[in-house]
Motif scaffolding. Structure first.
Motif, PDB file in Angstrom:
ATOM      1  N   ARG A 274      73.698  47.135 -42.097  1.00  0.00           N
ATOM      2  CA  ARG A 274      74.865  47.525 -41.299  1.00  0.00           C
ATOM      3  C   ARG A 274      76.076  46.639 -41.615  1.00  0.00           C
ATOM      4  N   ALA A 275      75.832  45.400 -42.054  1.00  0.00           N
ATOM      5  CA  ALA A 275      76.927  44.466 -42.332  1.00  0.00           C
ATOM      6  C   ALA A 275      77.820  44.951 -43.483  1.00  0.00           C
ATOM      7  N   ILE A 276      77.252  45.761 -44.397  1.00  0.00           N
ATOM      8  CA  ILE A 276      78.056  46.241 -45.543  1.00  0.00           C
ATOM      9  C   ILE A 276      78.203  47.765 -45.554  1.00  0.00           C
ATOM     10  N   TYR A 277      77.717  48.399 -44.502  1.00  0.00           N
ATOM     11  CA  TYR A 277      77.659  49.873 -44.462  1.00  0.00           C
ATOM     12  C   TYR A 277      79.028  50.504 -44.740  1.00  0.00           C
ATOM     13  N   PRO A 366      71.003  53.080 -41.451  1.00  0.00           N
ATOM     14  CA  PRO A 366      71.461  51.694 -41.319  1.00  0.00           C
ATOM     15  C   PRO A 366      70.358  50.806 -40.735  1.00  0.00           C
ATOM     16  N   PHE A 367      70.376  49.505 -41.120  1.00  0.00           N
ATOM     17  CA  PHE A 367      69.432  48.550 -40.528  1.00  0.00           C
ATOM     18  C   PHE A 367      70.133  47.224 -40.302  1.00  0.00           C
ATOM     19  N   ASP A 368      69.511  46.369 -39.467  1.00  0.00           N
ATOM     20  CA  ASP A 368      70.132  45.088 -39.124  1.00  0.00           C
ATOM     21  C   ASP A 368      69.450  43.868 -39.734  1.00  0.00           C
ATOM     22  N   THR A 369      68.139  43.922 -39.898  1.00  0.00           N
ATOM     23  CA  THR A 369      67.428  42.739 -40.394  1.00  0.00           C
ATOM     24  C   THR A 369      66.471  43.126 -41.515  1.00  0.00           C
ATOM     25  N   GLU A 370      66.055  42.109 -42.273  1.00  0.00           N
ATOM     26  CA  GLU A 370      65.089  42.328 -43.361  1.00  0.00           C
ATOM     27  C   GLU A 370      63.793  42.913 -42.801  1.00  0.00           C
ATOM     28  N   ALA A 371      63.367  42.373 -41.666  1.00  0.00           N
ATOM     29  CA  ALA A 371      62.116  42.846 -41.064  1.00  0.00           C
ATOM     30  C   ALA A 371      62.226  44.324 -40.675  1.00  0.00           C
ATOM     31  N   GLU A 372      63.385  44.699 -40.161  1.00  0.00           N
ATOM     32  CA  GLU A 372      63.561  46.104 -39.768  1.00  0.00           C
ATOM     33  C   GLU A 372      63.552  47.015 -41.009  1.00  0.00           C
ATOM     34  N   ALA A 373      64.219  46.557 -42.064  1.00  0.00           N
ATOM     35  CA  ALA A 373      64.242  47.361 -43.302  1.00  0.00           C
ATOM     36  C   ALA A 373      62.820  47.569 -43.819  1.00  0.00           C
ATOM     37  N   LEU A 374      62.038  46.514 -43.798  1.00  0.00           N
ATOM     38  CA  LEU A 374      60.652  46.617 -44.280  1.00  0.00           C
ATOM     39  C   LEU A 374      59.835  47.567 -43.408  1.00  0.00           C
ATOM     40  N   GLN A 375      60.055  47.453 -42.096  1.00  0.00           N
ATOM     41  CA  GLN A 375      59.291  48.296 -41.168  1.00  0.00           C
ATOM     42  C   GLN A 375      59.619  49.768 -41.416  1.00  0.00           C
ATOM     43  N   ILE A 376      60.918  50.072 -41.582  1.00  0.00           N
ATOM     44  CA  ILE A 376      61.318  51.479 -41.811  1.00  0.00           C
ATOM     45  C   ILE A 376      60.767  51.960 -43.155  1.00  0.00           C
ATOM     46  N   ALA A 377      60.923  51.132 -44.184  1.00  0.00           N
ATOM     47  CA  ALA A 377      60.485  51.551 -45.525  1.00  0.00           C
ATOM     48  C   ALA A 377      58.984  51.845 -45.543  1.00  0.00           C
ATOM     49  N   ASN A 378      58.194  51.004 -44.864  1.00  0.00           N
ATOM     50  CA  ASN A 378      56.735  51.179 -44.905  1.00  0.00           C
ATOM     51  C   ASN A 378      56.220  52.225 -43.923  1.00  0.00           C
ATOM     52  N   ASP A 379      57.093  52.699 -43.040  1.00  0.00           N
ATOM     53  CA  ASP A 379      56.668  53.676 -42.041  1.00  0.00           C
ATOM     54  C   ASP A 379      56.656  55.071 -42.671  1.00  0.00           C
TER      55      ASP A 379
END
Ligand code: NAD
Length: 457
Positions: A274-277, A366-379
């Motif tokens: 989201r910081a560079i969206y 959009p995502f906010d943290t590395e952990a969130e990106a990983l969670q979405i990608a692996n879901d």
């Protein structure tokens, strides 16, 4: 009984060829021929098998224009891409031509004698392929299978048998013995399924949908038949805040829209920090708008039509249910064209954000943290491919190790090479193709212990 089938050009809906579709009895004949050709192909010296595969690769190179045109007419691939794919087939065959002399067992130190392993070919291998990259994906199966000493019956997809039939002819022209490499055009549930049920076929190497892959696996289980499955995907392209935003945004369209999105590796979920969206989006949309969609015959065309009316309706269905952020205007009205489309992925539970669409459609999340990106990608039920963009080396390693996916790239969209392994995690398949270990999947490993008597007296 075989039947005659029209092959449709998806760019202008003309009939570009008619092909004999084989039924069960005719496929059985090919399998019997492959079975009879197997002992002599297997017994051929590694040097001679290498020479024949090299000659086959040379024939493919010499006829690459004919192959490219077949792919352009039946699969709708832009001619520039199709030319690259034809050369890619020659490269794959040439790569595996090096293996008959270099693929062998080991000698293992044991007490009381000598232990050696042998890599034994399996027999007749059935290779079943989809329509999205017909000849290239076929070569990933048949080239290592042949190099390992197996004979092959290749079942191309219903819509795209033309390049496979040319390859069959080129193998014979290269000097292949009859019955070593044959093509069985036909319906999946008739010709394809017969490769699963005929007991003379010892392995099925399948590329296609996860739905059919499950049926193939269950069918093979009946006979404990060996099986490799290369299936669907819903891969993520993750753009972190520290990435080179311009490079990532300019590359992102081709990570998903290549081959009109009909690519198992398509990064159809675009996850953006989201910081560079707000910086990323306009560059990405401008690059998407510049994609040249049009006549596959034109050298400048970058994206052609979808394969069929059925595929077009499927893609339209997903898009109708989603929030469209952007769609490229003015794509051709005749033919199965669909415009490159960017959807909102704010709701990651939407079918368009979870299911494989297999069209030129991307959901931007959009995502906010590395952990969130990983969670979405692996879901996802899938785990085939994916990319991450970051300048932070530690993050790159941290994230790629945690992503549940078989083929990843960092700061690049490219993750398929004939010399490196390819295959999926989870619902994207079982086994690996390509790369230095590809022949393992087309051989049985045999272990032999030879006792050595103690010296007497
Ligand atoms: P599909 O599964 O419908 O068909 C693939 C092949 O299987 C075709 O040749 C078809 O005739 C045959 N087939 C269909 N039913 C069969 C049956 N019951 N028994 C035996 N054979 C049968 O797939 P498709 O629509 O042609 O291709 C698109 C799918 O392929 C997508 O899901 C895509 O992700 C996947 N794919 C995967 C890879 C990979 O390497 N992982 C590569 C390309 C495409």
């Amino acid at each position: 009984m075989s039947t005659t089938q029209n092959i449709i050009n998806p760019a202008d809906l003309s009939v570009c060829a008619t092909v004999e579709f084989l039924d069960v009895e005719e496929v059985d004949e090919l399998i019997h021929r492959a079975h009879h050709s197997y002992p002599s192909w297997r017994a051929m010296t590694p040097h001679d098998r290498k020479q024949l595969l090299s000659a086959f690769a040379s024939e493919v190179r010499a006829h690459s224009e004919e192959l490219a045109e077949a792919e352009m007419r039946s699969a709708g691939h832009p001619i520039a891409s199709a030319r690259g794919e034809a050369i890619g087939v020659a490269d794959v065959i040439e790569y595996f031509a090096g293996f008959p002399e270099r693929h062998f067992g080991r000698q293992i130190p044991v007490a009381g004698g000598i232990d050696v392993t042998f890599r034994e070919p399996l027999g007749v291998v059935g290779v079943i392929v989809p329509w999205n990259f017909p000849m290239l994906i076929a070569s990933w199966g048949f080239a290592p299978a042949l190099a390992a000493g197996n004979t092959v019956v290749l079942k191309p997809a219903e819509a795209t048998p033309l390049s496979a039939l040319i390859l069959e002819r080129l193998a014979l022209d290269a000097g292949f013995p009859e019955g070593v490499f044959q093509v069985a055009p036909g319906r999946g549930d008739r010709a394809g399924w017969r490769l699963v049920t005929n007991e003379l076929v010892k392995k099925v190497c399948f590329t296609g949908s996860t739905r059919v892959g499950k049926q193939i696996m269950a069918g093979c289980a009946e006979q404990m038949k060996r099986v490799t499955l290369e299936l669907g995907g819903k891969s993520a392209n993750i753009i972190f805040g520290d990435a080179d935003v311009e490079a990532a945004a300019k590359a992102a369209p081709f990570a998903v829209f290549d081959n009109a999105g009909q690519d198992c590796c398509a990064r159809s979920r675009l996850l953006v920090d989201r910081a560079i969206y707000d910086d990323f989006l306009p560059i990405f949309l401008e690059a998407t708008a510049s994609i040249v969609v049009g006549d596959p015959l034109d050298d400048r065309t970058q994206m052609g039509p979808l394969i069929s009316a059925e595929q077009l309706a499927r893609v339209q269905g997903y898009v109708a249910e989603a929030e469209v952020i952007y769609q490229v205007p003015n794509v051709p009205a005749t033919g199965y064209y669909f415009a490159p489309t960017v959807l909102s992925g704010a709701d990651t539970t939407a079918p368009s954000c979870r299911e494989e669409i297999f069209g030129p459609v991307v959901s931007i999340v959009p995502f906010d943290t590395e952990a969130e990106a990983l969670q979405i990608a692996n879901d996802s039920i899938y785990g085939l491919s994916g990319s991450i963009w970051t300048r932070d080396l530690s993050r790159a390693f941290r994230v790629v190790r945690q992503l549940e996916s078989g083929n990843l790239s960092v700061n690049s969209n490219s993750s398929v090479r004939y010399s490196t392994p390819f295959g999926g995690f989870k619902g994207s398949g079982i086994g690996r193709e390509l790369g230095p270990d590809a022949l393992d999947a087309f051989t049985e490993l045999k272990n032999v212990f030879i006792a050595i008597e103690e010296e007497k007296g």
